[in-house]
Design an enzyme around this catalytic site. Structure first.
Site, PDB file in Angstrom:
ATOM      1  N   ARG A 162      16.229 -47.875  26.905  1.00  0.00           N
ATOM      2  CA  ARG A 162      15.781 -49.580  26.647  1.00  0.00           C
ATOM      3  C   ARG A 162      17.589 -49.863  26.451  1.00  0.00           C
ATOM      4  O   ARG A 162      17.944 -51.085  26.164  1.00  0.00           O
ATOM      5  CB  ARG A 162      15.546 -49.856  25.178  1.00  0.00           C
ATOM      6  CG  ARG A 162      13.959 -49.579  24.734  1.00  0.00           C
ATOM      7  CD  ARG A 162      12.842 -50.381  25.341  1.00  0.00           C
ATOM      8  NE  ARG A 162      11.993 -50.248  24.985  1.00  0.00           N
ATOM      9  CZ  ARG A 162      11.204 -49.245  25.030  1.00  0.00           C
ATOM     10  NH1 ARG A 162      11.910 -48.251  25.761  1.00  0.00           N
ATOM     11  NH2 ARG A 162      10.098 -48.865  24.475  1.00  0.00           N
ATOM     12  N   SER A 237       8.126 -54.505  20.929  1.00  0.00           N
ATOM     13  CA  SER A 237       8.758 -53.781  20.252  1.00  0.00           C
ATOM     14  C   SER A 237       9.311 -55.128  19.511  1.00  0.00           C
ATOM     15  O   SER A 237      10.647 -55.348  20.184  1.00  0.00           O
ATOM     16  CB  SER A 237       9.808 -52.847  20.560  1.00  0.00           C
ATOM     17  OG  SER A 237       7.909 -51.966  20.979  1.00  0.00           O
ATOM     18  N   GLU A 333      15.379 -55.363  19.337  1.00  0.00           N
ATOM     19  CA  GLU A 333      14.764 -54.773  21.287  1.00  0.00           C
ATOM     20  C   GLU A 333      15.455 -55.796  22.720  1.00  0.00           C
ATOM     21  O   GLU A 333      15.806 -56.829  23.317  1.00  0.00           O
ATOM     22  CB  GLU A 333      13.588 -54.131  21.570  1.00  0.00           C
ATOM     23  CG  GLU A 333      13.888 -53.172  22.452  1.00  0.00           C
ATOM     24  CD  GLU A 333      12.653 -53.420  23.398  1.00  0.00           C
ATOM     25  OE1 GLU A 333      12.387 -53.858  23.744  1.00  0.00           O
ATOM     26  OE2 GLU A 333      12.000 -52.519  22.792  1.00  0.00           O
TER      27      GLU A 333
END
Ligand code: EPU
Length: 337
Positions: A162, A237, A333
């Site tokens: 990520r 997420s 995130e």
């Protein structure tokens, strides 16, 4: 170039947060983007792609530039592979479907991820054992300082979990305008071991799966756990899965013997944040219209009229509780504005 004033950004972010943009411009070509940027200081710019990885907590005072560059083409083809270019404003899932329909393999595990092509490399989107970096060849981006287009190779992008150069040293300097993918035309490398894809195929009696079958499996698994942003506002997420040392894992195992983890390297493991949040008793927890999803605790949801601040407050409460219970820090995130 048409500048709109005081428009609601609710339709432009998958969390469905109702904040206003003081000025809003949509660009549909690279030339239009360049012309637009000539009139705006980089510090006064707010780039908006698919709006699927952001939490807006207040009205946006900067000028919102919505990147709506469309188009895709096969740049080069050999017997074995195709180089396919997609413009930044293409919807990610529609692009994945286009690849599958052409039997171009590599992106099938990334089916149904919300967002656009141009923002996907920034956080190196990933799911079911595959990341965009695996099929990424290069991308073109406009340098905000020179307004020239520059090319970033896969190595230049410094992809991580990520993570990429666009979240670090290149942050705020470039706007990705297109991405080139290297995709397989035959001998597809199917990745079926992660997240019950195998189980789905077995239940369906599929012995020799195609990339289309994998995509169908991923779509079914995602739909069973993850809320559809069109029905329930969310940003996928909300947190990254935290990476901890093996010593820390051993310490946690003494108290929580069932703790799931993925090995990262010799010294580090990744722990699913969804599991930590569920163990902290927060799965399905709701405060007003801000909530923790009932089926996947890693996803925060907007039941209708939650404000960005309310979602942020809930996320901070979750961080605190997980920190107190496990001594593990979980980080968002999504990008918070
Ligand atoms: N788990 C729980 N409770 C929950 C959620 C998960 O106990 O509420 C446990 C599961 O039982 C499983 C483990 O946590 O043992 C992992 O769960 P899952 O397979 O659902 O994956 P994840 O680690 O929670 C990551 C990605 C997702 C991606 C899936 C599948 C991150 C931050 N998230 O989630 O990506 O779809 O793997 O590959 O890495 C996204 O980035 O928006 C996203 C949805």
């Amino acid at each position: 170039m048409k500048i709109l004033s005081n428009i609601s950004l609710k339709p432009y972010n998958t969390f469905g947060i109702d904040v206003k943009a003081r000025k809003f411009v949509e660009v549909t070509s690279v030339e239009e983007l360049r012309e637009t940027l000539k009139n705006i200081y980089a510090s006064e710019l707010f780039i908006l792609g698919g709006g699927s990885n952001m939490l807006l907590t207040k009205d946006v005072e900067k000028t919102v530039v919505h990147i709506n560059l469309k188009g895709r083409e096969i740049v080069k083809e050999t017997e074995d592979e195709a180089i396919v270019k997609a413009m930044a404003g293409e919807n990610w899932h529609e692009f994945v479907c286009y690849c599958i329909n052409n039997d171009f393999g590599g992106l099938e595990n990334l089916s149904l991820i919300p967002g656009n092509v141009g923002t996907a490399p920034i956080q190196n989107i990933g799911a079911y054992g595959v990341e965009i970096k695996d099929s990424f060849k290069s991308c073109t981006a406009m340098d905000l300082q020179t307004l020239e287009l520059v090319t970033f190779s896969r190595e230049d992008c410094k992809f991580g979990y990520r993570d990429s150069i666009f979240k670090n040293e290149a942050k705020g300097r470039y706007i990705i305008t297109s991405v080139n993918f290297r995709l397989k035309k035959k001998d597809h490398q199917l990745n079926t071991s992660y997240g019950s894809i195998d189980q789905y195929l077995e239940e369906k009696g599929i012995k020799d799966p195609t990339i289309g079958d994998i995509s169908e499996a991923v779509i079914n698994i995602r739909e069973s756990k993850l809320p559809n942003p069109k029905e329930l506002g969310n940003s996928g997420s909300f947190f990254k899965n935290p990476v901890v040392s093996k010593e820390k894992l051993e310490e946690l195992k003494e108290k929580f013997s069932e703790i799931p983890f993925y090995v990262v390297d010799e010294d580090l493991v990744k722990i699913p944040a969804g599991w930590l949040i569920e163990q902290a008793g927060l799965k399905g927890h709701r405060e007003g219209d801000a909530g923790v999803h009932k089926k996947q605790a890693l996803v925060l949801v907007n039941y209708g009229n939650a404000t960005g601040k309310e979602i942020l407050a809930l996320s901070e409460k979750i961080q605190k509780k997980v920190g107190e219970m496990f001594g593990v820090e979980i980080q968002p995130e999504v990008n918070i504005f």
